[in-house]
Design a protein around this motif. Structure first.
Motif, PDB file in Angstrom:
ATOM      1  N   THR A  37      49.953 -15.130-102.454  1.00 59.63           N
ATOM      2  CA  THR A  37      50.003 -14.967-103.882  1.00 59.63           C
ATOM      3  C   THR A  37      48.405 -15.323-104.814  1.00 59.63           C
ATOM      4  OG1 THR A  37      51.962 -14.509-105.766  1.00 59.63           O
ATOM      5  CG2 THR A  37      51.189 -17.422-105.010  1.00 59.63           C
ATOM      6  N   TRP A  41      49.376 -11.724-110.193  1.00 60.30           N
ATOM      7  CA  TRP A  41      50.696 -11.201-109.578  1.00 60.30           C
ATOM      8  C   TRP A  41      51.825 -11.699-110.456  1.00 60.30           C
ATOM      9  CZ3 TRP A  41      55.658 -11.982-108.158  1.00 60.30           C
ATOM     10  CH2 TRP A  41      56.417 -10.937-107.965  1.00 60.30           C
ATOM     11  N   ARG A  45      53.720 -10.321-113.811  1.00 59.55           N
ATOM     12  CA  ARG A  45      55.778  -9.792-113.302  1.00 59.55           C
ATOM     13  C   ARG A  45      56.035 -10.542-114.081  1.00 59.55           C
ATOM     14  NH1 ARG A  45      56.312  -6.746-108.339  1.00 59.55           N
ATOM     15  NH2 ARG A  45      54.420  -5.768-107.848  1.00 59.55           N
ATOM     16  N   CYS A 121      72.139 -21.356-113.434  1.00 59.07           N
ATOM     17  CA  CYS A 121      71.088 -21.043-114.888  1.00 59.07           C
ATOM     18  C   CYS A 121      71.509 -20.725-116.159  1.00 59.07           C
ATOM     19  CB  CYS A 121      69.601 -19.886-115.661  1.00 59.07           C
ATOM     20  SG  CYS A 121      68.591 -20.396-114.068  1.00 59.07           S
ATOM     21  N   ARG A 160      57.129 -16.932-101.290  1.00 57.52           N
ATOM     22  CA  ARG A 160      56.921 -16.257-102.439  1.00 57.52           C
ATOM     23  C   ARG A 160      56.988 -15.800-103.629  1.00 57.52           C
ATOM     24  NH1 ARG A 160      52.183 -11.869-101.076  1.00 57.52           N
ATOM     25  NH2 ARG A 160      54.128 -10.099-100.258  1.00 57.52           N
ATOM     26  N   MET A 220      66.540 -15.552-103.589  1.00 51.29           N
ATOM     27  CA  MET A 220      67.735 -14.537-104.234  1.00 51.29           C
ATOM     28  C   MET A 220      67.152 -13.394-104.117  1.00 51.29           C
ATOM     29  SD  MET A 220      66.552 -15.069-108.509  1.00 51.29           S
ATOM     30  CE  MET A 220      64.373 -14.880-107.836  1.00 51.29           C
ATOM     31  N   GLY A 222      65.533 -10.721-106.121  1.00 51.44           N
ATOM     32  CA  GLY A 222      64.817 -10.732-107.457  1.00 51.44           C
ATOM     33  C   GLY A 222      65.102  -9.607-108.853  1.00 51.44           C
ATOM     34  N   ARG A 223      65.400  -8.509-107.504  1.00 45.20           N
ATOM     35  CA  ARG A 223      65.043  -7.243-108.338  1.00 45.20           C
ATOM     36  C   ARG A 223      66.648  -6.962-108.514  1.00 45.20           C
ATOM     37  NH1 ARG A 223      62.703  -2.313-105.508  1.00 45.20           N
ATOM     38  NH2 ARG A 223      60.693  -3.214-104.923  1.00 45.20           N
ATOM     39  N   ALA A 259      63.700 -17.298-117.469  1.00 45.18           N
ATOM     40  CA  ALA A 259      63.284 -17.243-116.082  1.00 45.18           C
ATOM     41  C   ALA A 259      61.680 -16.397-116.566  1.00 45.18           C
ATOM     42  CB  ALA A 259      64.613 -16.259-116.114  1.00 45.18           C
ATOM     43  N   ASN A 260      61.497 -15.172-116.997  1.00 46.51           N
ATOM     44  CA  ASN A 260      61.217 -13.700-116.915  1.00 46.51           C
ATOM     45  C   ASN A 260      60.643 -13.639-118.192  1.00 46.51           C
ATOM     46  OD1 ASN A 260      60.133 -11.002-116.298  1.00 46.51           O
ATOM     47  ND2 ASN A 260      60.811 -11.578-114.320  1.00 46.51           N
ATOM     48  N   ASN A 287      60.774 -20.946-115.288  1.00 47.91           N
ATOM     49  CA  ASN A 287      62.577 -20.786-114.799  1.00 47.91           C
ATOM     50  C   ASN A 287      62.724 -22.972-114.822  1.00 47.91           C
ATOM     51  OD1 ASN A 287      64.751 -20.950-114.909  1.00 47.91           O
ATOM     52  ND2 ASN A 287      65.420 -18.984-113.467  1.00 47.91           N
ATOM     53  N   LEU A 317      72.295 -16.334-118.503  1.00 50.40           N
ATOM     54  CA  LEU A 317      72.298 -15.516-116.266  1.00 50.40           C
ATOM     55  C   LEU A 317      71.732 -16.706-115.779  1.00 50.40           C
ATOM     56  CD1 LEU A 317      73.293 -12.137-115.877  1.00 50.40           C
ATOM     57  CD2 LEU A 317      71.571 -13.411-114.728  1.00 50.40           C
TER      58      LEU A 317
HETATM   59  N1  COA Z   1      53.037 -13.136-104.562  1.00 58.32           N
HETATM   60  C1  COA Z   1      52.411 -11.600-104.348  1.00 58.32           C
HETATM   61  N2  COA Z   1      53.663 -11.046-104.371  1.00 58.32           N
HETATM   62  C2  COA Z   1      54.614 -10.941-104.149  1.00 58.32           C
HETATM   63  C3  COA Z   1      55.235 -12.558-104.502  1.00 58.32           C
HETATM   64  C4  COA Z   1      54.553 -13.259-104.828  1.00 58.32           C
HETATM   65  N3  COA Z   1      54.482 -14.117-106.340  1.00 58.32           N
HETATM   66  N4  COA Z   1      56.703 -12.135-104.423  1.00 58.32           N
HETATM   67  C5  COA Z   1      57.098 -11.307-104.403  1.00 58.32           C
HETATM   68  N5  COA Z   1      56.043 -10.246-103.922  1.00 58.32           N
HETATM   69  C6  COA Z   1      55.586  -9.243-103.174  1.00 58.32           C
HETATM   70  C7  COA Z   1      57.029  -8.607-102.419  1.00 58.32           C
HETATM   71  O1  COA Z   1      57.018  -9.484-101.094  1.00 58.32           O
HETATM   72  C8  COA Z   1      56.743  -7.281-102.248  1.00 58.32           C
HETATM   73  O2  COA Z   1      55.952  -7.193-101.359  1.00 58.32           O
HETATM   74  P1  COA Z   1      56.157  -5.821-100.603  1.00 58.32           P
HETATM   75  O3  COA Z   1      56.149  -4.293-101.677  1.00 58.32           O
HETATM   76  O4  COA Z   1      54.960  -5.299 -99.667  1.00 58.32           O
HETATM   77  O5  COA Z   1      57.702  -5.569-100.228  1.00 58.32           O
HETATM   78  C9  COA Z   1      56.452  -7.111-103.757  1.00 58.32           C
HETATM   79  O6  COA Z   1      55.700  -8.099-104.145  1.00 58.32           O
HETATM   80  C10 COA Z   1      57.345  -6.524-104.506  1.00 58.32           C
HETATM   81  O7  COA Z   1      58.681  -7.377-105.030  1.00 58.32           O
HETATM   82  P2  COA Z   1      59.703  -7.183-105.809  1.00 58.32           P
HETATM   83  O8  COA Z   1      61.296  -7.976-105.160  1.00 58.32           O
HETATM   84  O9  COA Z   1      59.908  -5.912-105.414  1.00 58.32           O
HETATM   85  O10 COA Z   1      59.273  -7.987-107.275  1.00 58.32           O
HETATM   86  P3  COA Z   1      59.138  -7.130-108.950  1.00 58.32           P
HETATM   87  O11 COA Z   1      58.625  -6.588-109.504  1.00 58.32           O
HETATM   88  O12 COA Z   1      60.557  -7.364-108.531  1.00 58.32           O
HETATM   89  O13 COA Z   1      59.102  -9.027-109.093  1.00 58.32           O
HETATM   90  C11 COA Z   1      60.734 -10.533-109.777  1.00 58.32           C
HETATM   91  C12 COA Z   1      60.176  -9.353-108.689  1.00 58.32           C
HETATM   92  C13 COA Z   1      61.518 -12.077-108.728  1.00 58.32           C
HETATM   93  C14 COA Z   1      59.873 -11.233-110.238  1.00 58.32           C
HETATM   94  C15 COA Z   1      61.640 -10.405-110.444  1.00 58.32           C
HETATM   95  O14 COA Z   1      61.888  -9.233-109.299  1.00 58.32           O
HETATM   96  C16 COA Z   1      61.915 -11.097-111.280  1.00 58.32           C
HETATM   97  O15 COA Z   1      61.310 -11.816-112.044  1.00 58.32           O
HETATM   98  N6  COA Z   1      63.467 -11.014-111.242  1.00 58.32           N
HETATM   99  C17 COA Z   1      64.063 -11.742-111.966  1.00 58.32           C
HETATM  100  C18 COA Z   1      64.200 -12.788-110.567  1.00 58.32           C
HETATM  101  C19 COA Z   1      64.856 -13.799-112.151  1.00 58.32           C
HETATM  102  O16 COA Z   1      65.142 -13.851-113.612  1.00 58.32           O
HETATM  103  N7  COA Z   1      65.461 -14.822-111.349  1.00 58.32           N
HETATM  104  C20 COA Z   1      66.050 -15.704-111.902  1.00 58.32           C
HETATM  105  C21 COA Z   1      67.200 -15.413-112.779  1.00 58.32           C
HETATM  106  S1  COA Z   1      68.030 -17.268-113.720  1.00 58.32           S
END
Ligand code: COA
Length: 330
Positions: A37, A41, A45, A121, A160, A220, A222-223, A259-260, A287, A317
């Motif tokens: 990571t 990144w 995100r 959460c 990750r 999780m 995440g999406r 969270a984000n 978070n 949430l």
């Molecule tokens: N570092 C680098 N790459 C990472 C990574 C990290 N820490 N975590 C995931 N990736 C990669 C994935 O493997 C994926 O790679 P691929 O396309 O080759 O498969 C790529 O990044 C995109 O992953 P994706 O899960 O689609 O990213 P995203 O834009 O949805 O962001 C989160 C991921 C988790 C940040 C985002 O979905 C999120 O914040 N979701 C809400 C989570 C949340 O709030 N949870 C708590 C609620 S209480």
């Protein structure tokens, strides 16, 4: 018939807040040494730059106790003023006794009652709602509401997609029964709770008695969580305002679940609030689950941003899915 004066129902006035964060800071760069990571990144995100991670002596009980002490001191209250302690946590030290009664003992509270509440959460909003109900029904006059979490001990540090998102800490508030009326008088104006169990599998922790064959790790999608968070939280926020006949322009502070940053920004935009009216700690705390709202709230009160008379909107949430909102006049 002569109309009798109606006795005023008590309402919960938020008189103090406090926080505790473990000393150890873990930066994104530090995580990038053992994970595929990068700081860029994670920041892009999520908005997270660093998080606190519990040391060997930090537990849900110890952190909750410190946050509670700070909240009591802030309120000018003592252990003798506490009737009830509610700890929102998904990471209790033990299955039982509840974190809350360990905290009760540590604080030297010798009467009343306490229990833990599990709503991931959204736990702090749920706990605030239960506490408010106890005050309004006359079952408590002084309530400590605490969120305390050690997610570092339930994360899969090789995943990750999840381990970069969470941190440890505790936040607390002290509520006291008051008698004001109307939306201008201090107190919790309303709370709004929701759950949708059919979405339980998009965010959960393996390894309790129901899944004892697997390690205890947070899992999780995440999406999916992201998608539901933006819609559900927006609904919960509107619900709180309309229940009180208030509008977006009446809100002085949004204290959202941390969270984000993208979700937080989306909520601020929906409310039409300028970014400086939204309390953000996610960049430093990540978070912290049930601790995130009271930690952010305590910080904004301690530095003088949130003041007496302000209208504060909280929302969160989490796994369940569970979500909710609370509207509070300071
Ligand atoms: N570092 C680098 N790459 C990472 C990574 C990290 N820490 N975590 C995931 N990736 C990669 C994935 O493997 C994926 O790679 P691929 O396309 O080759 O498969 C790529 O990044 C995109 O992953 P994706 O899960 O689609 O990213 P995203 O834009 O949805 O962001 C989160 C991921 C988790 C940040 C985002 O979905 C999120 O914040 N979701 C809400 C989570 C949340 O709030 N949870 C708590 C609620 S209480």
């Amino acid at each position: 018939m002569v109309a009798q004066p109606q006795p005023r129902l008590p309402r919960s006035v938020l008189e103090g807040s406090g926080a505790f964060l473990p000393a150890r800071v873990v930066t994104n760069d530090e995580l990038a040494r053992t994970l595929e990571t990068s700081d860029a990144w994670i920041r892009e995100r999520t908005g997270i730059a660093e998080r606190r991670v519990a040391g060997p002596g930090d537990t849900a009980v110890s952190m909750a106790t410190e946050a509670a002490r700070a909240a009591l001191a802030d309120a000018g209250a003592t252990a003798a003023d506490v009737d009830c302690i509610i700890v929102a946590t998904s990471t209790p030290d033990e299955a039982f006794p509840a974190t809350a009664v360990r905290v009760q003992a540590a604080l030297g509270v010798t009467r009343g009652y306490g229990f833990d509440l599990a709503a991931a959460c959204a736990g702090f909003i749920y706990a605030l709602s239960v506490a408010d109900g106890l005050v309004r029904s006359g079952q408590a006059r002084g309530v400590l509401v605490i969120g305390s979490e050690v997610y570092s001990r339930i994360l899969n540090w090789r995943d990750r997609g999840t381990c970069v998102l969470f941190g440890d800490g505790a936040g607390a508030v002290f509520l006291r029964a008051g008698t004001g009326e109307g939306v201008e008088a201090p107190g919790i104006l309303s709370t709004h709770l929701h759950a949708q169990g059919t979405l339980g599998d998009i965010l959960y922790v393996d390894g309790a008695t129901g899944r004892h064959d697997r390690p205890q790790h947070l899992v999780m999608n995440g999406r999916e969580v992201f998608r539901h968070a933006v819609t559900r939280l927006a609904e919960a926020v509107e619900e709180a305002l309309s229940a009180n006949g208030l509008g977006r322009a009446d809100v002085d502070w949004l204290v959202p679940h941390q969270a984000n940053l993208r979700i937080i920004d989306a909520m601020g935009r929906k409310l039409g609030l300028p970014p400086e009216r939204v309390v953000v700690t996610v960049e430093r705390h990540a978070n912290t689950s049930a601790a995130s709202v009271p930690l952010a709230f305590a910080e904004a009160r301690a530095d003088g941003r949130i003041r007496r008379g302000d209208l504060v909107l909280m929302e969160a949430l989490g796994g369940g899915l569970t979500w909710g909102s609370a509207l509070i006049r300071m």
